[in-house]
Every structure is written in structure tokens, then in C-alpha cells.
Design a protein around this motif. Structure first.
Motif, PDB file in Angstrom:
ATOM      1  N   VAL A 202       0.798  -1.194  -0.019  1.00  0.00           N
ATOM      2  CA  VAL A 202       0.110   0.065  -0.011  1.00  0.00           C
ATOM      3  C   VAL A 202       0.793   1.307   0.009  1.00  0.00           C
ATOM      4  O   VAL A 202       0.665   2.142  -0.721  1.00  0.00           O
ATOM      5  CB  VAL A 202      -0.945   0.041   1.142  1.00  0.00           C
ATOM      6  CG1 VAL A 202      -1.788   1.314   1.390  1.00  0.00           C
ATOM      7  CG2 VAL A 202      -1.900  -1.248   1.163  1.00  0.00           C
ATOM      8  N   LEU A 203       1.916   1.284   0.867  1.00  0.00           N
ATOM      9  CA  LEU A 203       2.753   2.428   1.014  1.00  0.00           C
ATOM     10  C   LEU A 203       3.786   2.466  -0.225  1.00  0.00           C
ATOM     11  O   LEU A 203       3.877   3.705  -0.703  1.00  0.00           O
ATOM     12  CB  LEU A 203       3.475   2.249   2.130  1.00  0.00           C
ATOM     13  CG  LEU A 203       4.362   3.474   2.608  1.00  0.00           C
ATOM     14  CD1 LEU A 203       3.396   4.734   2.725  1.00  0.00           C
ATOM     15  CD2 LEU A 203       5.112   3.396   3.833  1.00  0.00           C
ATOM     16  N   GLY A 204       4.209   1.457  -0.486  1.00  0.00           N
ATOM     17  CA  GLY A 204       4.841   1.560  -1.873  1.00  0.00           C
ATOM     18  C   GLY A 204       4.037   1.959  -3.121  1.00  0.00           C
ATOM     19  O   GLY A 204       4.675   2.713  -4.123  1.00  0.00           O
ATOM     20  N   ALA A 205       2.916   1.616  -3.172  1.00  0.00           N
ATOM     21  CA  ALA A 205       2.188   2.035  -4.281  1.00  0.00           C
ATOM     22  C   ALA A 205       2.094   3.419  -4.428  1.00  0.00           C
ATOM     23  O   ALA A 205       1.910   4.054  -5.634  1.00  0.00           O
ATOM     24  CB  ALA A 205       0.626   1.641  -4.360  1.00  0.00           C
ATOM     25  N   PHE A 206       2.077   4.070  -3.288  1.00  0.00           N
ATOM     26  CA  PHE A 206       1.913   5.683  -3.161  1.00  0.00           C
ATOM     27  C   PHE A 206       3.155   6.329  -3.236  1.00  0.00           C
ATOM     28  O   PHE A 206       3.616   7.255  -4.075  1.00  0.00           O
ATOM     29  CB  PHE A 206       1.056   6.039  -1.991  1.00  0.00           C
ATOM     30  CG  PHE A 206       0.885   7.525  -2.007  1.00  0.00           C
ATOM     31  CD1 PHE A 206       0.045   8.148  -2.512  1.00  0.00           C
ATOM     32  CD2 PHE A 206       1.907   8.300  -1.471  1.00  0.00           C
ATOM     33  CE1 PHE A 206      -0.460   9.511  -2.757  1.00  0.00           C
ATOM     34  CE2 PHE A 206       1.637   9.725  -1.272  1.00  0.00           C
ATOM     35  CZ  PHE A 206       0.458  10.320  -1.987  1.00  0.00           C
ATOM     36  N   LEU A 207       4.093   6.150  -2.427  1.00  0.00           N
ATOM     37  CA  LEU A 207       5.299   6.585  -2.348  1.00  0.00           C
ATOM     38  C   LEU A 207       6.179   6.492  -3.492  1.00  0.00           C
ATOM     39  O   LEU A 207       6.619   7.283  -4.066  1.00  0.00           O
ATOM     40  CB  LEU A 207       6.033   6.162  -1.044  1.00  0.00           C
ATOM     41  CG  LEU A 207       5.530   6.680   0.394  1.00  0.00           C
ATOM     42  CD1 LEU A 207       6.535   6.370   1.370  1.00  0.00           C
ATOM     43  CD2 LEU A 207       5.431   8.408   0.417  1.00  0.00           C
ATOM     44  N   ARG A 208       6.356   5.045  -3.954  1.00  0.00           N
ATOM     45  CA  ARG A 208       7.444   4.840  -5.064  1.00  0.00           C
ATOM     46  C   ARG A 208       6.360   4.847  -6.410  1.00  0.00           C
ATOM     47  O   ARG A 208       7.363   5.543  -7.366  1.00  0.00           O
ATOM     48  CB  ARG A 208       7.778   3.424  -4.959  1.00  0.00           C
ATOM     49  CG  ARG A 208       8.578   3.057  -3.622  1.00  0.00           C
ATOM     50  CD  ARG A 208       9.204   2.030  -3.734  1.00  0.00           C
ATOM     51  NE  ARG A 208       9.958   1.489  -2.479  1.00  0.00           N
ATOM     52  CZ  ARG A 208       9.413   0.487  -1.624  1.00  0.00           C
ATOM     53  NH1 ARG A 208       8.287  -0.186  -1.920  1.00  0.00           N
ATOM     54  NH2 ARG A 208      10.136   0.149  -0.403  1.00  0.00           N
ATOM     55  N   GLY A 209       5.437   4.677  -6.519  1.00  0.00           N
ATOM     56  CA  GLY A 209       4.781   4.777  -7.544  1.00  0.00           C
ATOM     57  C   GLY A 209       4.059   6.244  -7.939  1.00  0.00           C
ATOM     58  O   GLY A 209       4.603   6.921  -9.022  1.00  0.00           O
ATOM     59  N   GLN A 210       3.197   6.569  -7.125  1.00  0.00           N
ATOM     60  CA  GLN A 210       2.430   7.903  -7.344  1.00  0.00           C
ATOM     61  C   GLN A 210       3.318   8.793  -7.224  1.00  0.00           C
ATOM     62  O   GLN A 210       2.892   9.993  -8.203  1.00  0.00           O
ATOM     63  CB  GLN A 210       1.208   8.008  -6.366  1.00  0.00           C
ATOM     64  CG  GLN A 210       0.320   9.155  -6.538  1.00  0.00           C
ATOM     65  CD  GLN A 210      -0.467   8.792  -7.743  1.00  0.00           C
ATOM     66  OE1 GLN A 210      -0.905   7.638  -8.181  1.00  0.00           O
ATOM     67  NE2 GLN A 210      -0.368   9.788  -8.637  1.00  0.00           N
ATOM     68  N   LEU A 211       4.419   9.218  -6.330  1.00  0.00           N
ATOM     69  CA  LEU A 211       5.323  10.087  -6.553  1.00  0.00           C
ATOM     70  C   LEU A 211       5.976  10.186  -7.718  1.00  0.00           C
ATOM     71  O   LEU A 211       6.349  11.448  -8.034  1.00  0.00           O
ATOM     72  CB  LEU A 211       6.144   9.878  -5.150  1.00  0.00           C
ATOM     73  CG  LEU A 211       5.748  10.344  -3.823  1.00  0.00           C
ATOM     74  CD1 LEU A 211       6.710  10.134  -2.924  1.00  0.00           C
ATOM     75  CD2 LEU A 211       4.897  11.557  -3.691  1.00  0.00           C
TER      76      LEU A 211
END
Length: 374
Positions: A202-211
Motif C-alpha cells: 500500500v505504502l509503496g504504491a503511493f510513495l514509489r509509484g504515485q510520487l
């Protein structure tokens, strides 16, 4: 007997952790920033290791790449962005005057409003004076900090610690994860490991992907608006890219600001609005077909409303440190709440038909017999 259950033990551990977090908050900033950078860089290190490079060499490459990006940002992006912000505030009086010239005849013709009610000159003076006061406040703050040797020393020490801590965390990240996993009680280790993996997704989807998507959109917006000759292209592109973590918000905000900027800059060339729509349309097409599938994929990220609330709540409660902790905490809480929801749906509490309890007994028996029929 009480301690054998472990509940009071974990409660005590949690209270001690919260107390230490509160007491040590002034010195935790470099560690939190370094941990965030290490978390973002660890997948790249693992990818380089899969190419038969050593861990130390992989960490060195990733660390130097992150340092170069930060350095380029400070050397090129921030000065240009500061210049555009300064130019924008300098032109606000002109924008207000142009808006009054366009709006005043319409208000007077359709609503009978006297143009003097707008008080454009007074409004320009207030905005200009506040901008000057803000600038003087910033200068005074810089001067105050420069006169305090201990404050300057603390800032320099924190900035110097961030790259050092980042390097060591990157190098030993996998060892730390294995060490924490080894410390977990064996009876709850499978559950905690599963929740940790889901939290990382969940966190990686936002921090690594969405950023990365936000960064790519900022670049596309800025370049596209620059090519059509729009002033403040970098500022508008960054604003639209930053708010694009909320679906369609970046598109709406970007088109709105860029459209207003076109009307101010080229009032007689309405056709320029078409090029603004074209820039954002192409960017959305690239995001939907290339960026999001490639960088985010099918991973489930945080809901945009949850992201906004987490960042605002973290900043309100703990300041800048709370902003840094907001997304990791929100990701873990989202996974835990999803687990509690699934556990509840599978429990006997959810399985009880409450509606039958409120019915008269003969009617309840009849409904129950009907539900049993094939």
C-alpha cells in the motif's frame, strides 16, 4: 497470568514507544528523512543486486543518484521556481486591474453594481504590503537564525546526518528487516509478516509509484506549457503535478490556473486555450496508458481522501515530523482496518441474523425455514 497473555506487555511497549517518540521528537527529524529515503531507494538497490552487483556497490550507486537529484533540485529548480513566484506576486496588481476592467462593466450592466465597490486600488495596496511584509519576515527569520550559533549548528548537524544515516540504512536495510522479523513472537510472526507485506504494498504504491507519476506529470505539464509560450509554466506545472495524487484534481486545477493565465497574458488570443487543453489532454493520455500502469501497476494505494486527511492530521498534531509519519502510519492503519473488517465478516458476530431476533417467534421460524429451502 496477566503477563502470560502478553497483552499488558505489548501495551507497555507501545506506551514506552509513544513516550520516546514524544520526548525525542526534536532529534528524530534526520532519522525519519533518512529512513524515508532508504525505504524509497531499497528496491533500486535490490534490483542492482539482482544484476550480480555487491550490496555496497549497489548502495553507493543509488546513494550517489539520490544525492545528485537533490543537488540538482537545489541548484536549478528552486532558484527558477523562486524567481517565478516572485514575478507572479509582482504581477498580481496588474492581474487585479485587468480583472476589474473586464468584470466591472459586466457587474454594472447586469446587476447595477458600482465599480467603485471593488476597491481595486486598496486591494492592490493590501496585497503588495502583505507581500513585502512576508518578504521582510523571511529575511528577519534568516537573520535571527544566523545570529544564533547553536541553531545554525543544529541545522548543519541535521543536514549532515541525513546522508550518513541514509547510506547506512540503505546498506543494512535487509538485515534490519530480518532482525525485526526474528524478534517477533513466533505465534504472531506469520500474521505480522503478512500485514507488513500488505502495508509495504500500500505504502509503496503511493510513495514509489504515485510520487514518480506526480514528478513525471509535473515535468510534462511544465514542458508543454513552456512550449506554447505560457508564463509561469514551471510554477503551474508543479502545482498541477503535486495535486495529481487525487484523481482528476491535477487536471482540473492545472487547466483552471493555466486557462486564467492565458486570459491574463494573451487576452486577445483565445485560441491559446485550445493548446492548454491539448497539453493537459496529452499528459492525461500518457498517464493513463504509460505512467500509471508502468509505475503503479495494479497495486492498491491509499484512497486520496485518506492521504489528504493523514497529511493534514499529522501536520496538525506533530508538525513537520507528523507530515513525514502520516503516510506510513496511514498505510499501516489501512491494512490493519482491512484485516479487522475481514475478520469481523468471518466471525460468528457478523453471522448472526439480527433481523430474526426482532421478529415474533412464529414469523422468525417461518422466515428461517424459507431461507433453508433450496
Amino acid at each position: 497470568m496477566i503477563w502470560s497473555s502478553g497483552r499488558w506487555f505489548w501495551l507497555a511497549i507501545g506506551l514506552v514507544a509513544v513516550a520516546l517518540l514524544y520526548l525525542l521528537a526534536p532529534i528524530l527529524m534526520p532519522f525519519l528523512v533518512a529512513a524515508l529515503l532508504a525505504y524509497l531507494g531499497d528496491p533500486l538497490v535490490d534490483r542492482l543486486e539482482s544484476w550480480k552487483l555487491s550490496r555496497t556497490l549497489s548502495v553507493t550507486i543509488v546513494f550517489l543518484s539520490i544525492s545528485l537529484l537533490v543537488l540538482l533540485c537545489f541548484l536549478f529548480l528552486i532558484p527558477v521556481l523562486e524567481t517565478q513566484i516572485q514575478r507572479f506576486f509582482d504581477k498580481i496588481p496588474q492581474y487585479l486591474e485587468w480583472g476589474a476592467m473586464v468584470l466591472a462593466p459586466y457587474l454594472q450592466e447586469h446587476f447595477g453594481v458600482n465599480p467603485s465597490v471593488l476597491e481595486v486600488e486598496r486591494l492592490k495596496g493590501v496585497i503588495t504590503s502583505h507581500w513585502k511584509e512576508t518578504g521582510s519576515l523571511i529575511r528577519n527569520a534568516v537573520q535571527a537564525v544566523s545570529h544564533s550559533g547553536f541553531v545554525v549548528l543544529g541545522w548543519v548537524a541535521n543536514l549532515a546526518l541525513i546522508p550518513i544515516i541514509t547510506f547506512y540504512l540503505l546498506r543494512d536495510w535487509d538485515h534490519l528487516v530480518r532482525y525485526i522479523d526474528d524478534l517477533l513472537p513466533r505465534n504472531i510472526q506469520p500474521l505480522v509478516a503478512r500485514l507488513a507485506r500488505e502495508s509495504d504494498e500500500v505504502l509503496g504504491a503511493f510513495l514509489r509509484g504515485q510520487l514518480l507519476v506526480m514528478l513525471a506529470l509535473s515535468v510534462i505539464y511544465s514542458i508543454g506549457l513552456s512550449l506554447i509560450g505560457l508564463e509561469f509554466a514551471l510554477l503551474i506545472g508543479l502545482i498541477a503535478g503535486v495535486v495529481s495524487f487525487v484523481p482528476y484534481l491535477g487536471l482540473i486545477v492545472g487547466v483552471g490556473i493555466a486557462g486564467i493565465a492565458v486570459l491574463f497574458q494573451m487576452p486577445n488570443d483565445i485560441f491559446m486555450l485550445f493548446w492548454v487543453f491539448a497539453v493537459f489532454g496529452v499528459a492525461q493520455l500518457i498517464e493513463g496508458t504509460v505512467l500509471t500502469p508502468l509505475l503503479v501497476g495494479e497495486r492498491i494505494g491509499l484512497h486520496p481522501v485518506a492521504v489528504i486527511f493523514a497529511v493534514l492530521a499529522g501536520g496538525q498534531l506533530f508538525g513537520f515530523m507528523g507530515i513525514l509519519l502520516a503516510l506510513p502510519v496511514a498505510a499501516v492503519l489501512a491494512v490493519i482496518l482491512r484485516y479487522i473488517h475481514d475478520t469481523y465478516k468471518e466471525s460468528h458476530i457478523y453471522g448472526v441474523d439480527v433481523g430474526l431476533l426482532d421478529m415474533p417467534q412464529p414469523l422468525a421460524d417461518k422466515v428461517a425455514d424459507t431461507e433453508k429451502m433450496p
